[in-house]
Write an enzyme that holds these catalytic residues in place. Structure first.
Site, mmCIF file in Angstrom:
data_model
loop_
_atom_site.group_PDB
_atom_site.id
_atom_site.type_symbol
_atom_site.label_atom_id
_atom_site.label_comp_id
_atom_site.label_asym_id
_atom_site.label_seq_id
_atom_site.Cartn_x
_atom_site.Cartn_y
_atom_site.Cartn_z
ATOM 1 N N GLU A 1 0.838 -1.198 0.000
ATOM 2 C CA GLU A 1 0.000 0.000 0.000
ATOM 3 C C GLU A 1 0.878 1.255 0.000
ATOM 4 O O GLU A 1 1.838 1.357 0.774
ATOM 5 C CB GLU A 1 -0.882 -0.029 1.249
ATOM 6 C CG GLU A 1 -2.314 0.344 1.021
ATOM 7 C CD GLU A 1 -3.082 -0.622 0.123
ATOM 8 O OE1 GLU A 1 -3.067 -0.408 -1.110
ATOM 9 O OE2 GLU A 1 -3.683 -1.575 0.638
ATOM 10 N N ASP B 1 -4.302 0.484 -9.063
ATOM 11 C CA ASP B 1 -5.703 0.122 -9.279
ATOM 12 C C ASP B 1 -5.968 -0.248 -10.738
ATOM 13 O O ASP B 1 -6.656 -1.231 -11.033
ATOM 14 C CB ASP B 1 -6.618 1.293 -8.889
ATOM 15 C CG ASP B 1 -6.320 1.800 -7.499
ATOM 16 O OD1 ASP B 1 -5.674 1.073 -6.725
ATOM 17 O OD2 ASP B 1 -6.727 2.938 -7.186
ATOM 18 N N SER C 1 -25.106 6.589 -16.292
ATOM 19 C CA SER C 1 -24.740 5.582 -15.291
ATOM 20 C C SER C 1 -25.991 5.061 -14.604
ATOM 21 O O SER C 1 -26.819 5.842 -14.140
ATOM 22 C CB SER C 1 -23.804 6.209 -14.244
ATOM 23 O OG SER C 1 -23.741 5.373 -13.095
ATOM 24 N N SER D 1 -13.429 1.434 -7.224
ATOM 25 C CA SER D 1 -14.579 1.570 -8.120
ATOM 26 C C SER D 1 -14.228 2.505 -9.275
ATOM 27 O O SER D 1 -14.708 2.318 -10.398
ATOM 28 C CB SER D 1 -15.781 2.109 -7.356
ATOM 29 O OG SER D 1 -15.484 3.363 -6.797
HETATM 30 C C1 GLA Z 1 -5.222 4.384 -4.062
HETATM 31 C C2 GLA Z 1 -4.478 4.781 -5.325
HETATM 32 C C3 GLA Z 1 -3.415 3.750 -5.689
HETATM 33 C C4 GLA Z 1 -2.525 3.412 -4.496
HETATM 34 C C5 GLA Z 1 -3.375 3.110 -3.274
HETATM 35 C C6 GLA Z 1 -2.541 2.918 -2.035
HETATM 36 O O1 GLA Z 1 -5.978 3.239 -4.304
HETATM 37 O O2 GLA Z 1 -5.383 4.921 -6.393
HETATM 38 O O3 GLA Z 1 -2.652 4.225 -6.770
HETATM 39 O O4 GLA Z 1 -1.602 4.433 -4.267
HETATM 40 O O5 GLA Z 1 -4.303 4.140 -3.008
HETATM 41 O O6 GLA Z 1 -1.776 1.774 -2.136
#
Ligand code: GLA
Length: 385
Positions: A34, A171, A68, A126
């Site tokens: 993270e 993500d 949406s 999301s």
């Molecule tokens: C969010 C961001 C990711 C990443 C996480 C933490 O989800 O979109 O790019 O930095 O936080 O790991």
């Protein structure tokens, strides 16, 4: 009705006629790693079974039309030529940002209907599900020369440049590149990746997502602050990114006796130890010991996010502590922080006990009991029809 039928129907209701196809992209939950992605580090996400579906058709006349199912009545129409950061904003900014990034490919415009079930604002991506479903659709319809991996940058640019959230590539990579039954071990610097088998059921385990109901917004606030602090720490240490710091001993110079130095030391310590935790979890999963052994590493990741990165919340800490007291193998908050979800690794025979213990504790503390659901590592983005 299947999700595809529902998306087709909603598309027909909104625009008349048939979409050219229906695509799906999942949310993600990060097993470990993270706030390492914008530090050129390692991540290990799995895709959720929850997805956003996009029914898409090219059109003529140069308009982007967005509808949406989650925002009924909020139809957004903008000329392709007038797309610009913040125009449109809100949920529509994500698909519009993707169209903007590929605007040369769809000069006539597109009609997009999205329908999804990834919980929003819960640290489960999301927004990436939304942008990646549309990115894959436009690739298949109008940009077949692009590799799926190229779409990571398309979707990231929608988020960073159009919506204005300064995120890394975790993500979007997870949503586009994960495969069922695996965690995606990704080096965010050189983009090399490996699909690491993660068969929790065979080990009698479950991955429980606990949605605390507290939301966040990465376009404002603490996320950007953390990113700047990491960049500052890297600069003071004379490295390109915190990824390049060998070990915790090497960050000692950050502690220059000032309050600011102490903060930078903490931020850097999280990133350095978190990268090591990703490697440790991958080592365990590749080995013979079984995934239950990753539990303590996940829990250590939570402590680091809470104490060094300082992005946890009372709700997340309560969920994690209660899960561990009730017998979970490991637990941690996930995602960008300041709210959202925790993930709990738990023996399948204890899932109910753990979820109940968390609900009871939240009730005792006057908090709304969180929603909890077990997830299996699911497929990445794909064309459904
Ligand atoms: C969010 C961001 C990711 C990443 C996480 C933490 O989800 O979109 O790019 O930095 O936080 O790991």
């Amino acid at each position: 009705m299947t999700p595809v039928e529902r998306a087709r129907q909603a598309f027909a209701d909104a625009f008349g006629g048939e979409p050219e196809g229906v695509w799906a992209a999942p949310g993600r939950v990060n097993v470990i790693g993270e706030h390492t992605d914008y530090n050129d580090g390692f991540v290990l996400p799995v895709a959720l079974p929850h997805t956003t579906r996009a029914a898409v058709a090219r059109r003529e006349g140069g308009l982007v039309a967005l509808v949406s199912a989650q925002h009924p009545g909020d139809r957004v129409e903008v000329p392709v030529a007038e797309l610009a950061p913040g125009r449109p904003d809100g949920w529509a900014g994500y698909p519009a940002g993707v169209v903007d990034a590929l605007r040369d490919r769809v000069p006539g415009g597109v009609s997009v209907l999205v329908d999804g079930d990834v919980p929003a604002g819960m640290g489960l991506s999301s927004s990436a599900a939304l942008s990646c479903s549309v990115a894959l659709a436009l690739r298949d319809l109008a940009a077949p020369d692009l590799a799926v991996a190229d779409l990571v940058d398309v979707a990231r640019s929608a988020e960073n440049d159009f919506v204005g959230a300064p995120t890394g590539i975790l993500d979007q990579s997870a949503s586009l590149l994960c495969t069922a039954g695996h965690a995606l071990f990704l080096d965010t610097r050189d983009r090399s990746s490996e699909q690491v088998p993660l068969d929790l059921a065979a080990a009698g385990l479950e991955l429980l997502v606990v949605d605390t109901g507290t939301t966040h917004d990465h376009a404002t606030g603490g996320y950007g602050d953390r990113r700047r602090e990491c960049e500052q720490a890297a600069e003071r240490l004379g490295v390109r990114a915190l990824r390049d710091v060998a070990d915790v001993a090497a960050i000692a110079p950050l502690d220059d006796g000032t309050a600011e130095g102490a903060v930078l030391l903490r931020r850097a310590r999280h990133v350095v130890t978190e990268n090591a935790r990703v490697l440790e979890v991958v080592r365990i999963l590749r080995g013979t010991g079984g995934p239950a052994e990753i539990g303590p590493v996940l829990t250590a990741g939570h402590a680091s996010l809470r104490d060094d990165f300082q992005i946890s919340t009372g709700e997340l800490d309560t969920a994690v502590a209660t899960a561990l007291e009730a017998g979970a193998a490991g637990a941690r908050m996930v995602g960008g922080g300041f709210g959202g979800s925790a993930v709990v690794l738990v023996g399948a025979d204890r899932t109910h006990t753990v979820a109940q213990a968390i609900a009871d504790r939240f009730g005792q503390e006057g908090l709304t009991p969180p929603r909890a659901f077990a997830v299996v590592p699911s497929p990445g983005a794909q064309r459904l029809a």
